[in-house]
Design a protein around this motif. Sequence first.
Motif, PDB file in Angstrom:
ATOM      1  N   ASN A 153     -79.609  26.592 -42.673  1.00 43.84           N
ATOM      2  CA  ASN A 153     -80.287  27.793 -42.155  1.00 43.84           C
ATOM      3  C   ASN A 153     -79.280  28.919 -41.920  1.00 43.84           C
ATOM      4  O   ASN A 153     -79.570  30.097 -42.205  1.00 43.84           O
ATOM      5  N   ASP A 154     -78.104  28.557 -41.403  1.00 42.10           N
ATOM      6  CA  ASP A 154     -77.082  29.591 -41.169  1.00 42.10           C
ATOM      7  C   ASP A 154     -76.641  30.216 -42.495  1.00 42.10           C
ATOM      8  O   ASP A 154     -76.420  31.444 -42.582  1.00 42.10           O
ATOM      9  N   ARG A 155     -76.524  29.439 -43.554  1.00 39.36           N
ATOM     10  CA  ARG A 155     -76.123  29.956 -44.863  1.00 39.36           C
ATOM     11  C   ARG A 155     -77.192  30.883 -45.424  1.00 39.36           C
ATOM     12  O   ARG A 155     -76.890  31.925 -46.003  1.00 39.36           O
ATOM     13  N   ILE A 186     -79.295  23.061 -39.662  1.00 38.20           N
ATOM     14  CA  ILE A 186     -78.725  24.252 -39.018  1.00 38.20           C
ATOM     15  C   ILE A 186     -77.725  24.932 -39.970  1.00 38.20           C
ATOM     16  O   ILE A 186     -77.706  26.172 -40.124  1.00 38.20           O
ATOM     17  N   ARG A 238     -78.809  22.140 -31.694  1.00 35.20           N
ATOM     18  CA  ARG A 238     -77.413  22.206 -32.102  1.00 35.20           C
ATOM     19  C   ARG A 238     -76.550  21.167 -31.382  1.00 35.20           C
ATOM     20  O   ARG A 238     -75.433  20.892 -31.808  1.00 35.20           O
ATOM     21  N   ARG A 286     -85.171  34.654 -38.666  1.00 33.03           N
ATOM     22  CA  ARG A 286     -84.739  33.387 -38.056  1.00 33.03           C
ATOM     23  C   ARG A 286     -85.914  32.440 -37.930  1.00 33.03           C
ATOM     24  O   ARG A 286     -87.024  32.835 -37.592  1.00 33.03           O
ATOM     25  N   PHE A 305     -77.033  34.023 -43.500  1.00 30.76           N
ATOM     26  CA  PHE A 305     -75.807  34.749 -43.851  1.00 30.76           C
ATOM     27  C   PHE A 305     -75.950  35.445 -45.198  1.00 30.76           C
ATOM     28  O   PHE A 305     -75.508  36.574 -45.387  1.00 30.76           O
ATOM     29  N   PRO A 323     -81.020  28.766 -32.014  1.00 30.37           N
ATOM     30  CA  PRO A 323     -80.066  29.763 -32.506  1.00 30.37           C
ATOM     31  C   PRO A 323     -78.649  29.468 -32.011  1.00 30.37           C
ATOM     32  O   PRO A 323     -78.464  28.739 -31.032  1.00 30.37           O
ATOM     33  N   ASN A 324     -77.695  30.095 -32.734  1.00 26.74           N
ATOM     34  CA  ASN A 324     -76.292  29.908 -32.361  1.00 26.74           C
ATOM     35  C   ASN A 324     -75.976  30.641 -31.075  1.00 26.74           C
ATOM     36  O   ASN A 324     -75.213  30.160 -30.241  1.00 26.74           O
TER      37      ASN A 324
END
Length: 285
Positions: free
Chosen positions: A232-234, A229, A282, A244, A237, A250-251
């Motif tokens: 993936n977020d980095r 996660i 998550r 996605r 970003f 997802p967040n």
Amino acid sequence: MASQPHFNDHYKSLLDQLPPSMKKDVWLRLTNRKNRPLSEEQVRGIHPDIEEFLTREVDRYFNKKNRQKIKIEANAIPEGSSTLFRLDGFEKQLEERELHVQQRENNIKKTIEAQVAEERKHLKDEYDALKSRLESEYNNCMVDMKQKTYSFKHQLESQHNSRLAELEKQYKSHISALDKANAVKDKEIGKLSSTISQLKNEKRDIKKTADSVCKDLEDIIFTKDLKIIALNDRVIFSNPSAGRDGTIEPNTFISFHDAEYWTRKREDAKSNLNIRKKYTFRKPV
């Protein structure tokens, strides 16, 4: 006071021919005679002696009346006295003959009565002898029956005791065999109980170990998910246009449908390893 004569109506035709005094005299003579007197109840009934006695008295009564009539007529004529004298002689002869016949009848009756008494005595002696013989046979039969009953009872008791002893022996043998079998089974049950207890302990240890391993694996998987996660977020970003990954939770959810979808996936992942492998969550599942 003597009872008033009251004969049965069966003798009415004879009684009507006699005056009351003779009826009473007949009654008294029948009930008070020396040989075989009749009771008043018998005289009131029907009895052969009554008819015989009444018939004889009626004949005597009419003969007496006829003689009186003849005497009266004889005294009325000159030759009547001699005729009456001859008639009296003839009547005396008749009376003597009648007395002789009556004595003969009495003798015959006495002879018959003696024979009857002798025959009765003979029959009674035979009856007593037969009764004595039957009583003796009965007593012998009873004694024999008692002896046989006692013997049969003793035989039955002996058979019963023998059978009882045999059954008791068999019972004790069966009880002994059952006790031995129970002892063997108790040992086997003890072994099985020990084995079951050991298996339960092993199962508990295995479960405890498995739970610990599963917990460690869950922690490793969740750590892996967090790394995926974060990575993936980095990527998103640094490159928002990259899009996605649909297998990563997802967040934030853009719709209620999206939130419901991931909630259902999280629940399914608890029992489906393929979903757990394919999707990244998550929060711990």
